[in-house]
Design an enzyme around this catalytic site. Sequence first.
Site, PDB file in Angstrom:
ATOM      1  N   HIS A   1       4.051   1.291   1.907  1.00 12.98           N
ATOM      2  CA  HIS A   1       5.118   0.593   1.366  1.00 12.98           C
ATOM      3  C   HIS A   1       5.975   1.357   0.560  1.00 12.98           C
ATOM      4  CE1 HIS A   1       2.696  -2.933   2.725  1.00 12.98           C
ATOM      5  NE2 HIS A   1       4.040  -3.522   3.253  1.00 12.98           N
TER       6      HIS A   1
ATOM      7  N   HIS B   1       0.799  -1.259   0.035  1.00 11.85           N
ATOM      8  CA  HIS B   1      -0.103   0.082   0.282  1.00 11.85           C
ATOM      9  C   HIS B   1       0.943   1.161  -0.104  1.00 11.85           C
ATOM     10  CE1 HIS B   1       1.106   0.213   4.192  1.00 11.85           C
ATOM     11  NE2 HIS B   1       0.362  -1.082   4.374  1.00 11.85           N
TER      12      HIS B   1
END
Length: 282
Positions: free
Chosen positions: A38, A35
């Site tokens: 990250h 997501h």
Amino acid sequence: MLESVTDLAVLREQVAGWKREGLRVGFVPTMGNLHAGHHSLVRLAREHADRVVASVFVNPTQFGPNEDFARYPRTPDADRDGLAAAGADLMWLPSVDTMYPYGAAAAVEVRVPVVTAVLEGAHRPGHFDGVATVVSRLFHQVQPDVAVFGRKDYQQLAVIRRMVRDLAFPVAVLAAPTLREADGLAMSSRNQFLSAQERPVAAGIHQVLQGVRAAIQSGRSRGEVEEEARRRLQASGFQVDYVAVRTPDLLEPDDGVGGARVALVAARLGTTRLIDNLEFDA
Ligand code: PAF
């Protein structure tokens, strides 16, 4: 152009080639289902390195027997697109056999004592042994100059820092800030397991942490503040594993003595276990 690599020899050759050119190699280890949080780790790695490797490996050894290894979402195509857009150069996709040639049960383990004895370590026995074991393997495989970990997994970051220092890994560890949704909920792959009713309630963790910060900064005693935060979370429907105010080394601070603090929460909403933390000065 993002290259996907599943063969350790190919990974080594690519990284060695970059190093021969004098390029600095950054690394972001992940378990996939990526997501925006990250992607921000990849962007931070890019700022500190010339080439960025991101690994995607759902590590069986860090899940307990009753934890969500089987239901952990695998989204390889979306992960690839996201890593390419965030600026990663190489996606490292080791198989379980590459990671654990003798099998996970017979693997050489890395155990980081002391810092793993409390909080997450106490509630998830063996979890940090699995994390330290896999991250040490990933460091040996990738041989990065710099590696990025999120502050959301505060204790994990502390474990990795201790491991790197104790085993003299030639890797600089960088901590990336936690990305939050508009209502304050920390971004996590596990948020997708929250039901429509649970989702707004989950943001209460961040509000409770902000309340803990304000109460400690106003001079109230730690035990009282932790207990009140636990009650607030329980009243909203959480089953609380812990609410704790600690020093940056996760030790219990003395009342009346100021300094850097971190407030940490782990709590379950339905079947979803969430963790979050807030760093502040007292
Ligand atoms: O934070 C994670 O996603 C994992 O614990 C890590 C560091 C990739 C090790 O499996």
